[in-house]
Design an enzyme around this catalytic site. Structure first.
Site, PDB file in Angstrom:
ATOM      1  N   SER A  10       1.026  -1.043  -0.010  1.00  0.00           N
ATOM      2  CA  SER A  10      -0.089  -0.080   0.008  1.00  0.00           C
ATOM      3  C   SER A  10       0.825   1.290  -0.180  1.00  0.00           C
ATOM      4  CB  SER A  10      -0.864   0.239   1.192  1.00  0.00           C
ATOM      5  OG  SER A  10      -1.755   1.024   1.003  1.00  0.00           O
ATOM      6  N   GLU A  11       0.604   2.003  -0.733  1.00  0.00           N
ATOM      7  CA  GLU A  11       1.625   2.999  -1.232  1.00  0.00           C
ATOM      8  C   GLU A  11       1.882   4.207  -0.318  1.00  0.00           C
ATOM      9  OE1 GLU A  11      -0.819   2.443  -3.354  1.00  0.00           O
ATOM     10  OE2 GLU A  11      -1.738   4.361  -3.805  1.00  0.00           O
TER      11      GLU A  11
END
Lengths: 232, 218, 232, 218
Positions: D46-47
């Protein structure tokens, strides 16, 4: 989790080929991948270009690979006291590229961050600037430097897990997490291989995605270069 | 009488201020740590990746994983942090270090420094020196005023390959303390008993001696 | 150790001036400096340029400062669902500069690393590339991007000590350590202010050198934007 | 019959391989996580700064400090790591992510994508989409084949402002699965019961339909 463990150093380095470019973690003899260096010597791979801040001493660290003439070129910031190194350099057997320490560290980091080039003031107006583009930002001169491109990064961590997560200890951290991000293939040797889930996710220095192979190293000597003590 | 190495360090230590982050090079600069005034809060940075360097360890405290940029075993203090070498030079480049003290082979009257390479001799490398001099906002050089041949190391222009350009603010030698500005070495203080004539004889670069220059006291 | 503690949020932000450029940590409402935002509203400073990945919601986070019309410009990657924001933007009261998230994060980091410019592929061939220099490295196009320049960085950490050392928790880390390195003056609010020496030196995310002021925040709401749960 | 959103996700999940690191965008892409085959090791990134994303929390596990890029509360798994957003996009730019799945408004026959801005409408921002599409080596778009007006979203050229150029490798819509190469949409698989004529009617860009194109099975 993806299991990155391999049996030992020999298996970890088995596909390192002649004339490969390697990054090797460590500052002086602190935090160097002792097990992988021994395995590279056993393997006898030759013509290596080694990116490492230092070149070890005559009888330890990368110095051991110099003795066996496996190194073609060193890319370092300080090559220190090493008689065999000096002999090979003066005889032309060994090539050396000297790079400011901060630039060396940052060129590793940028490889791991997918940034091909950046600007640093280090070396402006010196011979390090030869052939390099300079550029002025807000009245100050900078050199353009490029991310490194290494076939393998070989690092040493304190703790690690099968997912490839790494934790470093003290100043043995130095270049290790930077190089861990920068290799096309990253090999990590660790003092302790712990169960996946044992490391606190907040305290992981190198997330496992950057590590391709991990193993528990054996018989760390952790030699001290300058043993300075005070009485008491 | 010319200053001892300890006195050079002691004089440079007077540049310290409460709350300073300081990077000390190898040699005389390292000695500056011995003269931090009692009660003054100064934090030492070591560019391999340590902020808050303590003294050398006692025999039973030696830890191979805790060394300074001179590869010496050292200790930590309450509040110490470890980080990688990229962040370490990040601090240096972003000018968070308030004072940097370095040795040198030559310094020029416009603030150039040469301290890493002698052509014809084995070159060991610049280590972090080029990053430090290119970035630090406040650099003091600690060195002898002359080389072993008796030639001045305070020059109109460096003869050795440069480490950095126009970056040195002050120099302390065994003879005097100089500020570099407007293309000259401005003598700020004299070592006790040293004459201006001796300073003049041993300064090859442009020298400015203000009226009534003070003598250092220890 | 150098003591960076201040009494509270009001003292921490007291010299923040009209038209200053601020970095504010957090992703969505996660890891935002709640106490400092409240203090900025009490102080009533105006004309602010805020660099922050998001702009809060109508009644929380930076949204509260939008309501009081203290913000002149937002530099963000995603401004989300915020009716007042939209109204001010459409009426021309508020200026917005949208930046790819990775570029935003990296421009903060580079400020802390003293690197004035770098190259990234994000935005090549899009309107983000307007007015920007492009350059080809190894056959791929990149944009040149610059480090940010902020008067103040305001971050929120989990734990901190008087020396300014910070530790973040979970994904509340996000932009906080990057901005902490990037402000001319960095202000940190923490959930727990621990004794100097209590934090493990290996586990400090932001070394104290980057932090100018630190205080223990109060009454954290830690609002959740999307409360997604599974049954069980 | 056209695929459901779940079936689009299910089809894309067949691209997964053991050992993949995967970034899933908001919307249909998120659903791909529900179709990771049992026993296959896939790690979700998840960035905002998380590797090893777990499922949504049970009520008593909700933690405001642990969210994904969609700002949803989520959980960790054994081996999870947290990091800052610069390192997160470092992983993305240095191509450590093996598969990226994104939604889109338009995709062109040369692989351009538009998914962040509609002129005249309130623009919310590109978030991490431009970094992802500029860097990822393997991007699959999950979307409906037509917009609410019934117009094809598989175009000769995007009409909306671009998110990235020549970067999309595959597209899965409710009607078919396409590979983008040589300036055309190559139909790889048909949704069950959908005819090539329907595909043709709803593809504005250059379409290549190989002989004997397979129908998907679920």
């Amino acid at each position: 989790m993806i299991n990155k463990t391999v049996a030992n150093a020999d298996e970890a380095v088995k596909d390192i080929f002649d004339n490969a470019t390697l990054m090797l973690g460590g500052f002086g003899l602190c935090g160097i991948p002792e097990n992988c260096i021994a395995a590279l010597i056993r393997k006898g791979v030759r013509g290596l270009t080694c990116i490492s801040n230092n070149a070890g001493v005559d009888d330890f660290g990368i110095g051991l690979m110099l003795k066996t003439k496996q190194v073609k070129k060193m890319i370092s910031s300080y090559v220190g006291e090493n008689a065999e190194f000096e002999r090979q350099l003066l005889s032309g057997e060994l090539e050396v590229e000297l790079i400011p320490q901060g630039t060396l560290a940052t060129r590793c980091m940028m490889a791991g961050y997918g940034i091909p080039a950046f600007y640093t003031p280090a070396g402006v107006g010196t011979e390090v600037a030869n052939q390099k583009e300079t550029r002025n930002f807000k009245g100050k001169e900078y050199l353009m430097e490029h991310a490194f491109d290494a076939d393998f990064a070989i690092v040493k961590a304190w703790k690690g897990d099968a997912a490839g997560n790494l934790v470093f200890r003290g100043t043995a951290r130095n270049f290790n997490p930077l190089m861990a991000m920068a290799g096309k293939i990253t090999i990590a040797e660790v003092e302790e291989l712990v169960e996946v889930g044992e490391l606190d996710p907040n305290e992981i220095h190198t997330p496992g995605i950057y590590v391709n192979r991990i193993f528990k190293g054996e018989n760390y000597e952790k030699r001290i270069e300058q043993r300075t003590i005070r009485k008491g | 009488m010319a200053l001892t190495k300890e006195q050079i360090a002691q004089r440079i230590a007077r540049e310290l201020q409460n709350g300073f982050y300081v990077n000390l090079g190898i040699g005389i600069p390292t000695l500056v740590a011995n003269y931090i005034p009692q009660g003054m809060n100064v934090v030492l940075q070591s560019e391999n990746g340590l902020l808050g360097m303590g003294p050398f360890p006692y025999e039973n405290e030696v830890d191979a994983d805790i060394i300074n940029a001179g590869k010496q075993t050292i200790t930590t203090l309450p509040g110490t942090s470890f980080f990688d070498s990229a962040m370490s030079f990040g601090m240096i480049r972003s000018q968070r270090i308030d004072l940097t003290v370095l040795g040198a082979m030559e310094v020029s009257e416009n603030g150039d420094i040469a301290n890493w390479k002698i052509p014809g001799k084995m070159v060991k490398g610049m280590g972090g020196a080029m990053d430090l001099v290119a970035s630090a906002k406040n650099i003091v050089v600690a060195m002898m005023q002359t080389n072993p041949k008796g030639e001045s190391k305070l020059l109109p222009a460096c003869t050795l390959p440069l480490t950095g350009q126009k970056c040195i603010k002050k120099v302390c030698t065994e003879l005097g303390y100089y500020e570099i500005k407007d293309g000259a070495f401005h003598l700020i203080e004299l070592a006790p008993g040293v004459t201006v004539n001796e300073i003049k004889a041993k300064t090859a670069g442009k020298l400015v001696v203000p009226d009534g220059v003070r003598e250092m006291t220890f």
